[in-house]
Design a protein around this motif. Structure first.
Motif, short mmCIF file in Angstrom:
data_model
loop_
_atom_site.label_atom_id
_atom_site.label_comp_id
_atom_site.label_asym_id
_atom_site.label_seq_id
_atom_site.Cartn_x
_atom_site.Cartn_y
_atom_site.Cartn_z
N THR A 199 0.86 -1.18 0.00
CA THR A 199 0.00 0.00 0.00
C THR A 199 0.90 1.23 0.00
OG1 THR A 199 -0.03 0.20 2.40
CG2 THR A 199 -1.73 -1.24 1.40
N ALA A 200 0.28 2.39 -0.19
CA ALA A 200 1.04 3.65 -0.12
C ALA A 200 1.67 3.81 1.27
CB ALA A 200 0.14 4.83 -0.45
N ASP A 201 0.95 3.40 2.31
CA ASP A 201 1.50 3.47 3.67
C ASP A 201 2.68 2.53 3.84
OD1 ASP A 201 -0.25 5.43 4.54
OD2 ASP A 201 -1.68 4.01 5.42
N ASP A 202 2.60 1.34 3.25
CA ASP A 202 3.72 0.40 3.30
C ASP A 202 4.96 1.01 2.66
OD1 ASP A 202 2.06 -1.57 4.43
OD2 ASP A 202 1.69 -2.55 2.50
N LYS A 203 4.76 1.63 1.50
CA LYS A 203 5.89 2.24 0.79
C LYS A 203 6.50 3.38 1.61
CE LYS A 203 7.46 4.19 -3.52
NZ LYS A 203 7.18 4.58 -4.89
N ARG A 204 5.64 4.20 2.22
CA ARG A 204 6.15 5.29 3.07
C ARG A 204 6.95 4.71 4.24
NH1 ARG A 204 1.41 7.83 1.31
NH2 ARG A 204 0.14 6.96 2.98
N ALA A 205 6.50 3.60 4.79
CA ALA A 205 7.23 2.96 5.90
C ALA A 205 8.60 2.48 5.43
CB ALA A 205 6.42 1.79 6.48
N VAL A 206 8.67 1.92 4.25
CA VAL A 206 9.95 1.48 3.69
C VAL A 206 10.87 2.68 3.50
CG1 VAL A 206 11.09 0.50 1.65
CG2 VAL A 206 9.05 -0.60 2.59
N MET A 207 10.34 3.76 2.97
CA MET A 207 11.14 4.97 2.76
C MET A 207 11.64 5.55 4.08
SD MET A 207 11.40 4.90 -0.41
CE MET A 207 12.41 6.35 -0.54
N ARG A 208 10.80 5.52 5.12
CA ARG A 208 11.24 5.98 6.45
C ARG A 208 12.35 5.09 6.98
NH1 ARG A 208 5.79 6.29 7.45
NH2 ARG A 208 5.90 4.52 8.86
N PHE A 209 12.20 3.78 6.78
CA PHE A 209 13.22 2.83 7.22
C PHE A 209 14.54 3.10 6.52
CE2 PHE A 209 15.50 -1.15 6.48
CZ PHE A 209 15.74 -1.54 7.79
N LEU A 210 14.49 3.26 5.20
CA LEU A 210 15.72 3.52 4.45
C LEU A 210 16.36 4.84 4.89
CD1 LEU A 210 14.62 2.36 0.88
CD2 LEU A 210 16.19 1.20 2.44
N ALA A 211 15.56 5.86 5.11
CA ALA A 211 16.09 7.13 5.60
C ALA A 211 16.72 6.94 6.98
CB ALA A 211 14.98 8.18 5.66
N GLY A 212 16.12 6.12 7.81
CA GLY A 212 16.66 5.86 9.14
C GLY A 212 17.97 5.11 9.11
N MET A 213 18.21 4.36 8.06
CA MET A 213 19.45 3.60 7.92
C MET A 213 20.62 4.47 7.46
SD MET A 213 19.14 0.35 8.67
CE MET A 213 20.53 -0.34 7.81
N GLN A 214 20.32 5.62 6.91
CA GLN A 214 21.37 6.48 6.36
C GLN A 214 21.99 7.34 7.45
OE1 GLN A 214 19.84 8.77 3.03
NE2 GLN A 214 18.40 7.13 2.57
N ASN A 215 23.28 7.58 7.27
CA ASN A 215 23.96 8.57 8.12
C ASN A 215 23.44 9.94 7.71
OD1 ASN A 215 25.54 6.60 9.31
ND2 ASN A 215 27.22 6.90 7.87
N THR A 216 23.32 10.83 8.66
CA THR A 216 22.92 12.18 8.31
C THR A 216 24.10 12.89 7.67
OG1 THR A 216 23.55 13.05 10.46
CG2 THR A 216 21.25 12.30 10.20
N ARG A 217 23.86 13.97 7.00
CA ARG A 217 24.90 14.75 6.34
C ARG A 217 25.95 15.23 7.34
NH1 ARG A 217 25.79 14.09 1.19
NH2 ARG A 217 24.44 15.19 -0.21
N GLU A 218 25.52 15.49 8.57
CA GLU A 218 26.44 16.03 9.57
C GLU A 218 27.38 14.99 10.16
OE1 GLU A 218 22.86 16.70 10.00
OE2 GLU A 218 23.32 18.28 8.58
N SER A 219 27.05 13.70 9.99
CA SER A 219 27.90 12.67 10.62
C SER A 219 29.11 12.33 9.83
CB SER A 219 27.11 11.40 10.90
OG SER A 219 26.35 10.98 9.82
#
Length: 144
Positions: A124-144
């Protein structure tokens, strides 16, 4: 590594196998022209952001100038990337994918896009948004 309660081996293995397969198609294409994953990353980001500077690309890829220099030279010499001196600062080099570079970037992205579409097929669209949040959470921030 026997404490399975504290390490999520299932997700780690999922990443290993997903990444292996996700890059396998572009790797096969790149191999036919004598390029590798570093070339793929450069062509991808330069195609996505025409006119990005070498400094921006170094920041995005988080690699050294020396690492980029060889790959960039090969891509320029092969006609996939064009370097233009910055209009305000002559030390600045702006990067553009040529038509061949854009075509290569698309050829490399198409099988990856098909894999992503197949994976999202029943989401679903919500499932996809959850995947995108997960992937964003896995990334280092620009400041790190």
């Amino acid at each position: 590594m026997t404490e399975e309660g504290s390490i999520d081996f299932e997700v780690i293995e999922g990443f290993f196998f997903a990444y292996r397969d996700f890059i396998s198609d572009p790797d096969a294409i790149l191999e036919t022209i004598g390029f590798g994953r570093a070339h793929h990353r450069v062509v991808y980001f330069v195609s996505r952001e025409p006119g990005m500077t070498v400094a921006d690309l170094l920041d995005t890829l988080r690699i050294t100038k020396q690492s980029l220099a060889r790959v960039l030279k090969q891509l320029v010499d092969s006609g996939y990337i064009r370097q233009v001196t910055g209009p305000e600062d002559r030390r600045q080099r702006k990067l553009y994918a040529t038509r061949a570079g854009r075509e290569l970037a698309l050829a490399l992205a198409e099988p990856q896009s098909r894999r992503i579409s197949r994976a999202f097929q029943d989401f679903t669209a919500d499932d996809k948004r959850a995947v995108m949040r997960f992937l964003a959470g896995m990334q280092n921030t620009r400041e790190s």
